[in-house]
Each structure stands twice: as structure tokens, then as C-alpha cells.
Design a protein around this motif. Structure first.
Motif, PDB file in Angstrom:
ATOM      1  N   MET A   1       0.841  -1.171   0.000  1.00  0.00           N
ATOM      2  CA  MET A   1       0.000   0.000   0.000  1.00  0.00           C
ATOM      3  C   MET A   1       0.892   1.242   0.000  1.00  0.00           C
ATOM      4  SD  MET A   1      -2.813   1.226   2.831  1.00  0.00           S
ATOM      5  CE  MET A   1      -3.670  -0.319   2.729  1.00  0.00           C
ATOM      6  N   LEU A   2       0.589   2.196  -0.852  1.00  0.00           N
ATOM      7  CA  LEU A   2       1.300   3.463  -0.903  1.00  0.00           C
ATOM      8  C   LEU A   2       0.657   4.431   0.080  1.00  0.00           C
ATOM      9  CD1 LEU A   2       3.326   5.446  -2.218  1.00  0.00           C
ATOM     10  CD2 LEU A   2       1.544   5.948  -3.911  1.00  0.00           C
ATOM     11  N   HIS A   3       1.475   5.009   0.948  1.00  0.00           N
ATOM     12  CA  HIS A   3       0.998   6.006   1.910  1.00  0.00           C
ATOM     13  C   HIS A   3       1.477   7.369   1.431  1.00  0.00           C
ATOM     14  CE1 HIS A   3      -0.128   2.881   4.833  1.00  0.00           C
ATOM     15  NE2 HIS A   3       0.890   2.251   4.289  1.00  0.00           N
ATOM     16  N   MET A   4       0.582   8.355   1.477  1.00  0.00           N
ATOM     17  CA  MET A   4       0.905   9.680   0.955  1.00  0.00           C
ATOM     18  C   MET A   4       0.709  10.715   2.056  1.00  0.00           C
ATOM     19  SD  MET A   4      -0.913   9.199  -2.745  1.00  0.00           S
ATOM     20  CE  MET A   4      -0.399  10.780  -3.338  1.00  0.00           C
ATOM     21  N   VAL A   5       1.716  11.580   2.222  1.00  0.00           N
ATOM     22  CA  VAL A   5       1.662  12.618   3.253  1.00  0.00           C
ATOM     23  C   VAL A   5       1.888  13.968   2.591  1.00  0.00           C
ATOM     24  CG1 VAL A   5       2.715  13.479   5.381  1.00  0.00           C
ATOM     25  CG2 VAL A   5       2.539  11.007   5.000  1.00  0.00           C
ATOM     26  N   ASN A   6       0.939  14.894   2.794  1.00  0.00           N
ATOM     27  CA  ASN A   6       1.053  16.213   2.174  1.00  0.00           C
ATOM     28  C   ASN A   6       1.104  17.354   3.180  1.00  0.00           C
ATOM     29  OD1 ASN A   6      -1.653  16.149   2.961  1.00  0.00           O
ATOM     30  ND2 ASN A   6      -2.344  17.287   1.190  1.00  0.00           N
ATOM     31  N   LYS A   7       1.217  17.051   4.453  1.00  0.00           N
ATOM     32  CA  LYS A   7       1.278  18.082   5.490  1.00  0.00           C
ATOM     33  C   LYS A   7       2.682  18.137   6.084  1.00  0.00           C
ATOM     34  CE  LYS A   7      -3.159  18.814   5.251  1.00  0.00           C
ATOM     35  NZ  LYS A   7      -3.593  19.755   4.285  1.00  0.00           N
ATOM     36  N   ALA A   8       3.099  19.339   6.479  1.00  0.00           N
ATOM     37  CA  ALA A   8       4.409  19.514   7.111  1.00  0.00           C
ATOM     38  C   ALA A   8       4.469  18.648   8.373  1.00  0.00           C
ATOM     39  CB  ALA A   8       4.644  20.981   7.448  1.00  0.00           C
ATOM     40  N   PRO A   9       5.617  18.021   8.638  1.00  0.00           N
ATOM     41  CA  PRO A   9       5.715  17.046   9.717  1.00  0.00           C
ATOM     42  C   PRO A   9       5.453  17.589  11.116  1.00  0.00           C
ATOM     43  CG  PRO A   9       7.875  17.514   8.816  1.00  0.00           C
ATOM     44  CD  PRO A   9       6.878  18.178   7.930  1.00  0.00           C
ATOM     45  N   LEU A  10       5.659  18.867  11.341  1.00  0.00           N
ATOM     46  CA  LEU A  10       5.449  19.407  12.676  1.00  0.00           C
ATOM     47  C   LEU A  10       4.142  20.172  12.816  1.00  0.00           C
ATOM     48  CD1 LEU A  10       9.098  20.490  13.532  1.00  0.00           C
ATOM     49  CD2 LEU A  10       7.944  18.328  14.015  1.00  0.00           C
TER      50      LEU A  10
END
Length: 97
Positions: A1-10
Motif C-alpha cells: 500500500m502506498l501512503h501519501m503525506v502532504n502536510k508539514a511534519p510538525l
């Protein structure tokens, strides 16, 4: 499964949540402000560096360039839009965080 993150980590827990639920070997794609997690020396660098031992992590080239990010953690793989599409096609389903 591909996980996608578009928010700044902090700014949100999206990256931490993603890394906690992703199975070993599941790729992670950082895009939009999520690419800040790819930076060497960032506060999130220890989590990302540790995650790289268990899964591939990709960052979208256009978003890195738009933010002027060049000093990346070793192991981060850069993909262009064609690579982005190939990742999505190769991994289904795709959870969006």
C-alpha cells in the motif's frame, strides 16, 4: 500500500501516524508540504531516518524545487510526476493523509 503525506511534519500528526500504521515495505510518498520531512537536519529527521530502514520514502521533485529544498536525508528517493503516477498505479489502495 502506498501512503501519501502532504502536510508539514510538525504542523500535524500525519507523518507520525503514517509511519506508525505503514507496514514494513510499504512506500511513503511525501508531496506538497510533506516534503519538509525529507530535509536533513529537520526536527522530524530522526523518525524519517528510522523509517527508511523499513520502507522506501519518496519525495515529489516539483514540490522540493518549489520550496527550495536540496539538502535531503540519505535514502530519500526523488520522483517526478511520471514517477508519482507509477507509484499510484503500482500500489492500491492509497490512503490519503
Amino acid at each position: 500500500m502506498l501512503h501519501m503525506v502532504n502536510k508539514a511534519p510538525l504542523s500535524t500528526d500525519s507523518l507520525r501516524t503514517c509511519l506508525a500504521v505503514a507496514a514494513p515495505g510499504d512506500p511513503v510518498l511525501l508531496y506538497e508540504d510533506g516534503v519538509y520531512a525529507a530535509m536533513a537536519g529537520a526536527a522530524s529527521a530522526p523518525w524519517v531516518q528510522e523509517a527508511l530502514t523499513r520502507r522506501p520514502i519518496y519525495a515529489l521533485k516539483a514540490d522540493l524545487e518549489a520550496r527550495g529544498l536540496t539538502a535531503l536525508l540519505d535514502g530519500i528517493q526523488i520522483v517526478d510526476y511520471n514517477g508519482f503516477v507509477e507509484l499510484i498505479e503500482a500500489h492500491n489502495p492509497v490512503p490519503w493523509l
